[in-house]
Design an enzyme around this catalytic site. Structure first.
Site, PDB file in Angstrom:
ATOM      1  N   LYS A  54     -13.961  -9.310 -40.325  1.00  0.00           N
ATOM      2  CA  LYS A  54     -13.258 -10.493 -39.794  1.00  0.00           C
ATOM      3  C   LYS A  54     -12.464 -11.164 -40.902  1.00  0.00           C
ATOM      4  O   LYS A  54     -11.303 -11.562 -40.718  1.00  0.00           O
ATOM      5  CB  LYS A  54     -14.279 -11.474 -39.182  1.00  0.00           C
ATOM      6  CG  LYS A  54     -14.837 -10.961 -37.857  1.00  0.00           C
ATOM      7  CD  LYS A  54     -16.069 -11.707 -37.389  1.00  0.00           C
ATOM      8  CE  LYS A  54     -16.658 -10.985 -36.172  1.00  0.00           C
ATOM      9  NZ  LYS A  54     -17.938 -11.510 -35.723  1.00  0.00           N
ATOM     10  N   GLN A  98     -21.921 -16.010 -37.566  1.00  0.00           N
ATOM     11  CA  GLN A  98     -22.283 -14.628 -37.253  1.00  0.00           C
ATOM     12  C   GLN A  98     -23.711 -14.581 -36.701  1.00  0.00           C
ATOM     13  O   GLN A  98     -24.643 -15.071 -37.329  1.00  0.00           O
ATOM     14  CB  GLN A  98     -22.154 -13.751 -38.513  1.00  0.00           C
ATOM     15  CG  GLN A  98     -22.335 -12.273 -38.241  1.00  0.00           C
ATOM     16  CD  GLN A  98     -21.274 -11.708 -37.291  1.00  0.00           C
ATOM     17  OE1 GLN A  98     -20.084 -11.957 -37.445  1.00  0.00           O
ATOM     18  NE2 GLN A  98     -21.710 -10.956 -36.290  1.00  0.00           N
ATOM     19  N   ASP A 121     -15.235 -18.465 -31.051  1.00  0.00           N
ATOM     20  CA  ASP A 121     -16.015 -17.381 -30.447  1.00  0.00           C
ATOM     21  C   ASP A 121     -16.145 -17.579 -28.935  1.00  0.00           C
ATOM     22  O   ASP A 121     -16.539 -16.667 -28.215  1.00  0.00           O
ATOM     23  CB  ASP A 121     -17.427 -17.358 -31.078  1.00  0.00           C
ATOM     24  CG  ASP A 121     -17.743 -16.019 -31.717  1.00  0.00           C
ATOM     25  OD1 ASP A 121     -16.969 -15.071 -31.501  1.00  0.00           O
ATOM     26  OD2 ASP A 121     -18.764 -15.937 -32.428  1.00  0.00           O
TER      27      ASP A 121
END
Ligand code: NAP
Length: 295
Positions: A54, A98, A121
């Site tokens: 990412k 994460q 997200d």
């Protein structure tokens, strides 16, 4: 019939070029740079490789990006304070935590602490609620990537029978939702299968579009699909490793057999995977534009 293989790698590349061009324009016209922070707690090898990818992509696209590594024993309160710091940092437009988090941390509490304006997200209940009612919002990255692939591959969705295998909050439920929205890439008739489904093949055989997110290697076999089906394989299963220690991956569908019956199919790897990170970048771009009232 042999299916058209949809390359997520190629589609993702195209979208990244589009994002790159927008980043340049934002800088030139508005002196704005999208800012993304990825927070990693602990050193789980899979998580390390996901955040590294990412970060790499966000750098390539010209974002301002920070990788914030925290020890596995960080206290929940300290993690919440860290999130608050980024919630109030004007250079940061997107915050990604994460997952999974260590067991002593309440994942839900942490995800809910992210400002909905920076929820790139798309897991915050505000984002989920907006998605359900069809408002503009941060869409969860994997489902958004799937819809984007379907649209760009030219798979007709309007009126299609779409069958989804899996009902997780990150893939199955949101993809079902997006596929039924009354707009391009949606407007289909959606059925969701899960472990309590009595006769899965009955449903999968009816599918014009079959999205499989079960996390079970080859759970869908060729006898379970009809000719001409479009198959999106979300599953990523590690089924062994090469002598060099590299993971051998396979999806949730029997790719070799089903590609002879399907009209479209996504490979694993190189299908849905590359789209997920790309949609995270797209969400971060949306976040910076929204922060400046450009959306
Ligand atoms: P998950 O949370 O484990 O959910 C799996 C779902 O599949 C559950 O709803 C489960 O039903 C259902 N299921 C499992 N086995 C089944 C079977 N034999 N028949 C019917 N339904 C079955 O997994 P997830 O997070 O959604 O991820 C699914 C897969 O996608 C995994 O392989 C994951 O690695 C992959 N993935 C890939 C990406 C990417 O970017 N490529 C992103 C996210 C996930 P119940 O609800 O009844 O248990």
């Amino acid at each position: 019939m042999s299916a058209k293989i949809i390359s997520g790698t190629e589609i993702a590349k195209q979208i990244r070029e589009e994002i790159k061009a927008e980043v340049v324009e934002l800088k030139e016209k508005h002196n704005l740079t999208p800012g993304l922070v990825t927070i990693l707690v602990g050193e789980n090898p899979a998580s390390v490789s996901y955040v590294t990818a990412k970060q790499k992509t966000s750098h390539e696209l010209g974002f301002y990006s920070i990788q914030d590594n925290q020890p596995a024993d960080i206290q929940e309160g300290d993690l919440l304070k860290l999130i608050d710091k980024y919630n109030n940092d004007p250079q940061i437009h997107g915050i990604l935590i994460q997952l999974p988090l260590p067991k002593h941390i309440n994942e839900t509490k942490v995800l809910y602490a992210i400002s909905p304006d920076k929820d790139v997200d798309g897991f915050h209940p505000v984002s989920v609620g907006k998605m359900v009612i069809g408002e503009k919002c941060f869409l969860p990255c994997t489902p958004a990537g799937i819809v984007e692939m379907i649209v760009r591959a030219g798979i007709p969705t309007k009126g299609a029978e779409t069958v989804i295998v899996g009902r997780s909050n990150i893939v199955g439920k949101p993809i079902a939702n997006l596929m039924l929205q009354k707009r391009p890439g949606g407007d289909s008739t959606v059925t969701i299968c899960h472990t309590a489904t009595k006769d899965m093949a009955f449903h999968t055989k009816r599918a014009d579009i079959l999205v499989v997110a079960a996390g079970r290697p080859k759970v869908i076999t060729a006898d379970m699909v009809k000719d001409g089906v479009a198959v999106i394989d979300v599953g990523v299963n590690r089924i062994g490793q090469t002598p060099e220690g590299k993971a051998i991956l396979c999806g949730d569908v029997d790719f070799d057999a089903i590609k002879e019956k399907a009209s479209f199919i996504t490979p694993v790897p190189g299908g849905v995977g590359p789209m997920t990170i790309t949609m995270l970048m797209k969400n971060t771009l949306l976040a910076v534009k929204m922060s400046a009232n450009l959306e």
